[in-house]
Design a protein around this motif. Structure first.
Motif, mmCIF file in Angstrom:
data_model
loop_
_atom_site.group_PDB
_atom_site.id
_atom_site.type_symbol
_atom_site.label_atom_id
_atom_site.label_comp_id
_atom_site.label_asym_id
_atom_site.label_seq_id
_atom_site.Cartn_x
_atom_site.Cartn_y
_atom_site.Cartn_z
ATOM 1 N N ALA A 47 13.797 29.903 -2.750
ATOM 2 C CA ALA A 47 14.747 29.065 -2.018
ATOM 3 C C ALA A 47 14.363 28.933 -0.547
ATOM 4 C CB ALA A 47 16.158 29.619 -2.143
ATOM 5 N N ASN A 48 13.646 29.928 0.000
ATOM 6 C CA ASN A 48 13.319 29.844 1.437
ATOM 7 C C ASN A 48 11.811 29.789 1.690
ATOM 8 O OD1 ASN A 48 14.749 29.563 3.913
ATOM 9 N ND2 ASN A 48 13.912 31.532 4.560
ATOM 10 N N PHE A 49 11.030 29.767 0.626
ATOM 11 C CA PHE A 49 9.571 29.600 0.729
ATOM 12 C C PHE A 49 8.896 30.673 1.586
ATOM 13 C CE2 PHE A 49 11.523 25.476 -0.090
ATOM 14 C CZ PHE A 49 10.937 25.177 -1.297
ATOM 15 N N GLU A 50 9.465 31.881 1.566
ATOM 16 C CA GLU A 50 8.810 32.989 2.249
ATOM 17 C C GLU A 50 8.002 33.767 1.209
ATOM 18 O OE1 GLU A 50 11.502 34.753 5.546
ATOM 19 O OE2 GLU A 50 12.837 33.923 4.050
ATOM 20 N N GLU A 74 5.912 28.217 -6.307
ATOM 21 C CA GLU A 74 4.785 27.420 -6.826
ATOM 22 C C GLU A 74 4.002 26.735 -5.705
ATOM 23 O OE1 GLU A 74 3.334 27.227 -9.772
ATOM 24 O OE2 GLU A 74 4.767 28.756 -10.424
ATOM 25 N N MET A 75 4.753 26.157 -4.749
ATOM 26 C CA MET A 75 4.091 25.423 -3.669
ATOM 27 C C MET A 75 3.170 26.342 -2.855
ATOM 28 S SD MET A 75 5.759 23.656 -0.413
ATOM 29 C CE MET A 75 6.145 25.312 0.094
ATOM 30 N N LEU A 76 3.632 27.551 -2.592
ATOM 31 C CA LEU A 76 2.819 28.489 -1.815
ATOM 32 C C LEU A 76 1.599 28.928 -2.617
ATOM 33 C CD1 LEU A 76 5.489 28.504 -0.196
ATOM 34 C CD2 LEU A 76 5.033 30.869 0.340
ATOM 35 N N LYS A 77 1.795 29.038 -3.936
ATOM 36 C CA LYS A 77 0.660 29.409 -4.797
ATOM 37 C C LYS A 77 -0.419 28.336 -4.719
ATOM 38 C CE LYS A 77 3.080 31.570 -8.439
ATOM 39 N NZ LYS A 77 3.347 31.408 -9.859
ATOM 40 N N ALA A 78 0.041 27.078 -4.612
ATOM 41 C CA ALA A 78 -0.917 25.962 -4.553
ATOM 42 C C ALA A 78 -1.789 26.051 -3.298
ATOM 43 C CB ALA A 78 -0.165 24.638 -4.579
ATOM 44 N N TRP A 79 -1.273 26.653 -2.226
ATOM 45 C CA TRP A 79 -2.078 26.810 -1.008
ATOM 46 C C TRP A 79 -3.135 27.909 -1.175
ATOM 47 C CZ3 TRP A 79 2.731 27.165 2.705
ATOM 48 C CH2 TRP A 79 3.312 25.893 2.806
#
Ligand code: FE
Length: 355
Positions: free
Chosen positions: A306-309, A320-325
């Motif tokens: 929820a907070n992308f930390e 998922e988005m952070l994993k993509a980085w």
């Protein structure tokens, strides 16, 4: 024989049901189950400003029956308040979005150590105080954000490279009065020493696209509006912008890319949001329950999704988005140093005119 077996089965089912029902109906701090004089509450001071946190406190309350009373404020003000209130403070825990501030609270003897196997096993050693006075809850990385239309990834490498004349008039970063930048400078003092850090800060000021203003999100916006090329900002804001209710923010986030600097050298700067038990906590058992809850897999997942930390708990996956980085190498320093060098960092920023 068969009848006997049936009866045993029925009895064991009934026993299991009774156990389940009693577990569900008795919150941990119900009168029959409470071994302390603590009221069913925990009071916290926090400088975090994210909706996720209230969701977590509500979840904690529904699981334990312990009410969470939240006082929000600026971290320095909250630390001053703790000092002023002394033994009379109502605060049981302090949460700040920066390890340096927790270190400061510890130095002022406002915190007390917590011996908890759950905390030490769920949090890697570099993300908590070695004497257990504070514990990291979530990790954020301070990265470079750019537009692929204007900048080729191959031009990016390190924080140090941002002082190269090729970036003149192109660097975007918020004010040095913000703790995120103070801790970035403090990390550089810890790694490169004071002299090199002063030179670096001076070089950044010389290459600024504009006078520092706005928050981290505004730096990304300025990349897209063409005010500058490279924004220094925290990772989670890109996630928050992508899921924003403001279509302008979504547009900005969709058009920028993230670069993790110093991967071949000293690693990307990270910081934590963390928690400490106050020295005069009136509800220490409830407080420790909350601390342990916040590093549980369930809570860590919510921080991540929820907070992308980045979760501190190594058993919990990033969003998922952070994993993509992709994975990244982070600075290899104990985060207490961010507090230790905070004063020197602000001095340097003032000396070089980083507003
Ligand atoms: Fe923030």
């Amino acid at each position: 024989m068969l009848n006997k077996r049936k009866i045993i089965t029925i009895i064991s089912i009934l026993l299991t049901l009774t156990l389940i029902l009693s577990a569900c109906s008795a919150p941990l701090n119900s009168p029959g189950n409470n071994d302390t004089k603590e009221n069913g509450m925990v009071n916290l001071y926090t400088d975090r400003h994210y909706d996720t946190d209230q969701m977590l406190y509500d979840l904690f309350t529904s699981e334990t029956g312990i009410k969470v009373n939240v006082v929000k404020g600026d971290s320095d003000e909250l630390i001053e308040r703790l000092e002023r209130e002394g033994n009379d403070t109502q605060a049981d825990v302090l949460i700040t979005a920066d390890a340096g501030r927790l270190y400061k609270a510890m130095e002022k003897e406002l915190l007390q150590p917590v011996a908890s196997q759950i905390l030490t096993s769920n949090i890697p050693p570099n993300l908590r105080d070695e004497d257990n006075n504070w514990f990291g809850l979530t990790v954020r990385a301070r990265v470079l954000v750019y537009s692929k239309d204007k900048t080729d990834e191959s031009e990016l490498s390190t924080y140090e490279d941002l002082t190269d004349p090729k970036w003149k008039g192109k660097i975007l970063v918020r004010s040095s009065s913000n703790i995120y930048n103070q801790s970035l400078l403090a990390s550089m003092i810890a790694i490169n020493g004071e002299e090199k850090t002063r030179e670096w800060a001076k070089g950044i000021v010389e290459n600024l696209a504009r006078e520092p203003k706005g928050n981290d999100r505004d730096q990304a916006t300025a990349v897209i509006s063409g005010e500058g090329d490279i924004a220094i900002m925290n990772t989670y804001y890109i996630g928050k912008m992508l899921t924003s209710t403001n279509p302008e923010e979504i547009k900005v986030a969709e058009n920028v890319s993230v670069f993790f600097p110093n991967q071949e050298t000293t690693g990307t700067h990270i910081n934590v949001s963390g928690i400490g038990l106050t020295k005069s906590a009136k509800n220490p058992k409830n407080a420790i329950k909350l601390m342990e809850f916040l590093v549980s897999e369930k809570a860590q997942k919510l921080f991540a999704e929820a907070n992308f930390e980045y979760p501190v708990n190594p058993d919990v996956q990033s969003a998922e988005m952070l994993k993509a980085w992709g994975k990244f190498k982070s600075q290899d320093i104990n985060l207490s140093l961010l507090g230790k060098y905070n004063k020197k960092a602000t001095e340097i920023a003032n000396e070089v005119g980083w507003k």
